[in-house]
Design a protein around this motif. Structure first.
Motif, PDB file in Angstrom:
ATOM      1  N   ARG A 373       0.837  -1.199   0.000  1.00 22.97           N
ATOM      2  CA  ARG A 373       0.000   0.000   0.000  1.00 22.97           C
ATOM      3  C   ARG A 373       0.879   1.259   0.000  1.00 22.97           C
ATOM      4  NH1 ARG A 373      -5.443   0.534   1.081  1.00 22.97           N
ATOM      5  NH2 ARG A 373      -5.964   2.647   1.731  1.00 22.97           N
ATOM      6  N   ARG A 377       0.793   4.139  -2.835  1.00 25.39           N
ATOM      7  CA  ARG A 377       0.505   5.526  -2.418  1.00 25.39           C
ATOM      8  C   ARG A 377       1.595   6.469  -2.932  1.00 25.39           C
ATOM      9  NH1 ARG A 377       2.821   8.020   1.205  1.00 25.39           N
ATOM     10  NH2 ARG A 377       3.335   6.288   2.572  1.00 25.39           N
ATOM     11  N   GLU A 381       1.078   9.611  -5.468  1.00 27.21           N
ATOM     12  CA  GLU A 381       1.479  10.981  -5.106  1.00 27.21           C
ATOM     13  C   GLU A 381       2.413  11.565  -6.165  1.00 27.21           C
ATOM     14  OE1 GLU A 381       1.130  10.273  -0.269  1.00 27.21           O
ATOM     15  OE2 GLU A 381       3.117  10.347  -1.210  1.00 27.21           O
ATOM     16  N   SER A 451     -10.827   3.809  -0.322  1.00 27.57           N
ATOM     17  CA  SER A 451      -9.832   4.721   0.245  1.00 27.57           C
ATOM     18  C   SER A 451     -10.435   6.109   0.048  1.00 27.57           C
ATOM     19  CB  SER A 451      -8.508   4.557  -0.520  1.00 27.57           C
ATOM     20  OG  SER A 451      -7.558   5.502  -0.087  1.00 27.57           O
ATOM     21  N   GLU A 456      -9.868  10.773   4.598  1.00 22.73           N
ATOM     22  CA  GLU A 456      -8.435  11.062   4.764  1.00 22.73           C
ATOM     23  C   GLU A 456      -8.204  12.547   5.010  1.00 22.73           C
ATOM     24  OE1 GLU A 456      -6.137   8.855   5.142  1.00 22.73           O
ATOM     25  OE2 GLU A 456      -7.390   7.121   4.622  1.00 22.73           O
ATOM     26  N   LYS A 459      -9.012  13.294   8.547  1.00 24.75           N
ATOM     27  CA  LYS A 459      -7.912  12.849   9.423  1.00 24.75           C
ATOM     28  C   LYS A 459      -6.771  13.851   9.398  1.00 24.75           C
ATOM     29  CE  LYS A 459      -7.872   8.078   8.537  1.00 24.75           C
ATOM     30  NZ  LYS A 459      -7.105   7.029   7.913  1.00 24.75           N
ATOM     31  N   ALA A 460      -6.485  14.351   8.184  1.00 25.99           N
ATOM     32  CA  ALA A 460      -5.321  15.238   8.025  1.00 25.99           C
ATOM     33  C   ALA A 460      -5.599  16.640   8.566  1.00 25.99           C
ATOM     34  CB  ALA A 460      -4.944  15.323   6.540  1.00 25.99           C
ATOM     35  N   ALA A 553      -4.481   3.120  -2.559  1.00 24.10           N
ATOM     36  CA  ALA A 553      -4.306   4.107  -1.484  1.00 24.10           C
ATOM     37  C   ALA A 553      -4.572   5.512  -2.017  1.00 24.10           C
ATOM     38  CB  ALA A 553      -2.898   4.003  -0.917  1.00 24.10           C
ATOM     39  N   GLU A 556      -5.681   8.455   0.386  1.00 24.81           N
ATOM     40  CA  GLU A 556      -4.585   9.011   1.192  1.00 24.81           C
ATOM     41  C   GLU A 556      -3.694   9.900   0.333  1.00 24.81           C
ATOM     42  OE1 GLU A 556      -4.256   4.744   2.419  1.00 24.81           O
ATOM     43  OE2 GLU A 556      -2.497   5.604   3.406  1.00 24.81           O
ATOM     44  N   ASN A 560      -2.937  13.789   0.961  1.00 30.54           N
ATOM     45  CA  ASN A 560      -1.549  14.235   1.182  1.00 30.54           C
ATOM     46  C   ASN A 560      -1.161  15.335   0.204  1.00 30.54           C
ATOM     47  OD1 ASN A 560      -1.250  12.451   3.263  1.00 30.54           O
ATOM     48  ND2 ASN A 560      -0.101  10.919   2.087  1.00 30.54           N
TER      49      ASN A 560
END
Ligand code: BGC
Length: 740
Positions: A373, A377, A381, A451, A456, A459-460, A553, A556, A560
């Protein structure tokens, strides 16, 4: 083609085989993926011998029937509506199976799709839960072969741990047609970039002793009428575009197999096309592995075998079991010589030795999901492309109220459909985060990976209030947008195998974005698409992030990127047009002959040649920091060049730049070509001198061989195909390049 209503899937063949054959297969296939290493008792077991020597020894020990076994592939999954049962030993839900030959220590070939991970056939009762990489174009958008290799190594490891020793990955058809439904599986519009990135992925897969294909050979550049459509293209242009991408991928990845495609090329189906399979692949490129047909891509026995097809795959999809009994008959009659059968089987054996399949039998093992994962991810990104940013990104604590709208962002991220579909979970639904969307069967289901970008982001950014509207109620979405400091709209385009797409977003997502961005100009659009889409609202937005299909992922990765934990560094591997009338073929792809009259003038080359302004050019991609390139020098190196350039991070954040070398020469298909590239990671204030080689073929034209014309060539270090620095000129003498 797959379960469902695909009109050409024909299983007549099965009845021709008869029950006895199936029974025999069950016995042969008793060698399961967990099979122990072959006892070292055969002359060809000796790893000190070359793959050619080992293949020759094994071939000499084989009966004709055994050779015929090797060249004939089964579908790996039961097909109830067609009364087809996959042979025992096949892995249910898989693409293909070729029985082994236990007396000679030869395990079966267990074949799985595809390029983003270990797929499961949509109609299979039980899906296998596996890690999905971002789409092929997303990985290509990293412009970093290390990501290609790492992703390939990861999915190859999952293939091996799942009991597969052949992975049907390596899609490198050029994006000639932005509406091609399978563009997401490929590597974009430039032969050097696509070939390099896809070749790296193949090398990564094969580092697991799993054979990878290179596909779909060739000029399989649209899905409309893919079984019979005829790609008409001049040889010179083909050599300098689509075939060059294949050749570069072949050199870099050294795949064990090449998969010929469904379509015709200049009148002959690819899988019986002597020009492609023998002249180009064997004589010009020296390919030593085997050619397998796409599932249903074989159309004859004698013609295909003599043109260079070595293995008939997934025979139930053919009109006849061409390389089954008919091939046995053709060899007996001398229409296909025994020597040619030896060559076909010998090439398969050679790859089994060369890639290490024979010496390293697959063993089913648990998969390190957490580690995998992290790999997908990072890829997502690095591949996402920040297309536009007026300063709203990255999000900061100042955004106290954020509205997230649409795109099932509360549930998960989108993936591309068809045979390459990887499932995030088991069972019939395969863990789909948004089950039930139509089409639910081939070429669907439409699968979202669980996902969630919304979860996410929450959370961030725990100090911000983040509300969600699904976008179906326009008034509600607009009201929410008005109250927010920043709005993030998720806009999705689903693409998949067997159909071509529209470049306009479906279900009036354009209208939604227009309304929301009018209500609140601090609107960020996150796109999940297979390739380019039209964006009539682009100038109205504060930022646009192209996340492609971002893989397991993806949620996320998107969070990010939006929050600046990851700094965007992806660059477009294809041109985003402003309008359809800018394309070489503005009309929707059609059946029958497609005449690629633009030749090698593909993508940005077309836009440059015609002086068109795209919405976003090839190579474009923004960052949260800034970079400056300086001190470009160019030296001859062999028949090519090597360029050196200093790149500096002039901003305040760590980030990665992609230095792009563009070449300009006279008499080319277009003003400029991509000549080389390098991704460089730099801390704030850090600089680095990078060297970028230029392959001589990119300075040459095809004139029955590669030829560099005498003249002055210009070299640029660019940020995109439309942001070029000052050129350096270099004079080159005329020369013909060795090889073809
Ligand atoms: C696709 C291939 C795939 C094969 C096996 C075909 O429909 O075109 O890419 O590898 O099926 O599933």
């Amino acid at each position: 083609m797959r379960f469902g209503n695909h009109q050409t899937a024909s299983l007549v063949a099965l009845t021709l085989l008869g029950a006895g054959t199936l029974w025999a297969l069950s016995a042969i296939a008793a060698v399961a993926p967990q099979a122990a290493a072959p006892a070292k008792r055969h002359a060809w077991d000796n790893p000190k011998l070359s793959p050619d020597q080992r293949a020759a020894l094994l071939l000499a020990a084989m009966t004709r029937e055994e050779k015929l076994t090797l060249v004939f592939g089964y579908f790996g999954t039961d097909f109830a509506s067609k009364n087809y049962s996959a042979p025992a030993g096949a892995l249910q839900g898989s693409a293909g199976f070729v029985p082994g030959i236990p007396r000679l220590g030869l395990a079966p070939q267990w074949q799985t799709d595809a390029g983003v991970g270990v797929a499961t056939q949509g109609g299979a009762k039980n899906k296998r839960a596996r890690t999905a990489l971002p789409s092929g174009v997303a990985t290509t958008a990293t412009w970093d072969p290390a990501f290609g290799f790492a992703g390939g190594a990861m999915i190859g490891a999952e293939a091996r741990s799942s009991g597969f020793n052949v992975m049907l990955a390596g899609g490198v058809d050029l994006q000639r047609e932005p509406r091609n439904g399978r563009n997401f599986e490929y590597g974009g519009e430039d032969p050097l970039l696509a070939g390099t990135m896809v070749g790296s992925q193949i090398a990564g897969i094969q580092s697991n002793h799993v054979i990878s294909t290179l596909k779909h050979y060739a000029v399989n550049d649209q899905e409309t009428d893919r079984d019979h459509g005829n790609s008409i293209i001049d040889e010179t242009a083909m050599r300098m575009s689509d075939l060059l991408a294949f050749h570069i991928a072949l050199e870099r990845g050294n795949p064990g197999s090449v998969m010929c495609s469904y379509n015709k090329v200049n009148g002959d189906h690819s899988c019986e096309n002597a020009f492609l399979l023998t002249q180009v692949l064997r004589k010009d490129w020296g390919f030593k592995g085997y050619v397998m047909s796409d599932w249903g891509g074989a159309h004859s026995t004698v013609k295909a075998a003599n043109a260079g097809l070595d293995q008939d795959s997934g025979f139930p999809f053919d009109d006849q079991p061409y390389f089954g009994k008919p091939l046995a008959g053709a060899v007996a009659k001398g229409q296909v010589t025994p020597a040619r059968l030896d060559q076909m089987a010998g090439r398969i054996l050679r790859s089994l030795f060369a890639v290490g399949v024979y010496d390293h039998p697959v063993v089913a093992r648990p998969i390190d999901i957490a580690a995998h994962r992290a790999i997908t991810r990072r890829d997502a990104e690095a591949g996402a492309v920040l297309l536009r940013n007026t300063g709203v990104l990255p999000l900061t604590g100042a955004a106290k109220r954020i509205a997230v709208i649409g795109g099932y962002a509360d549930k998960g991220v989108l993936s591309g459909g068809g045979s390459s579909q990887v499932y995030p979970g088991g069972g019939q639904d395969g863990g789909n985060a948004v089950p039930g969307l139509k089409p639910t069967s081939w070429p669907g289901p439409i699968v979202y990976f669980p996902s969630s970008p919304l979860a996410e982001l929450r959370k961030a950014m725990p100090a911000s209030q983040i509300d969600f509207a699904d976008g179906t109620d326009r008034a509600q979405a607009v009201a929410l947008a008005k109250q927010a400091d920043v709005v993030i709209v998720f806009a999705n385009q689903w693409a998949g195998e067997s159909f071509d797409v529209s470049l306009s977003l479906a279900e009036d997502q354009d209208g939604l974005i227009g309304a929301v961005s009018t209500a609140n100009p601090r609107t960020v659009v996150v796109l999940q698409s297979g390739g380019p889409v039209l964006m009539p609202w682009a100038d109205q937005t504060a930022a646009i992030l192209e996340a492609w299909y971002p893989g397991s992922a993806g949620g996320e990765a998107i969070a990010n990127l939006l929050t600046g934990k990851a700094n965007p560094s992806g660059h477009l591997p294809m041109t985003f047009p402003m309008a359809l009338n800018q394309l070489p073929h503005p009309e929707q792809p059609h059946a029958g002959d497609t005449v690629y009259s633009e030749g090698a003038t593909v993508g940005y080359k077309w836009f440059d040649a015609k002086g068109l302004t795209p919405l976003y050019p090839f190579g474009h991609g923004l960052s949260y920091t800034t970079f400056a390139a300086s001190g470009l020098t160019v030296q001859p190196s062999g028949a090519g060049l090597v360029s050196s350039v200093t790149v500096k991070n002039t901003g305040a954040r760590a980030g990665a730049d992609v230095v792009q070398i563009y070449l300009e020469g006279a008499g080319w298909e277009a003003p400029r070509r991509l000549g080389g590239f390098k991704r460089v990671v730099l801390a704030p204030g850090q600089s680095s001198r990078v060297q970028i080689p230029v392959d001589p073929r990119l300075l040459a034209v095809w004139r029955d061989g590669w030829r560099i014309n005498a003249g002055t060539y210009r070299v640029y270090a660019g940020q995109s195909s439309r942001e070029l620095g000052q050129p350096v000129s270099v004079r080159l003498a005329a020369r013909s390049l060795p090889g073809r």
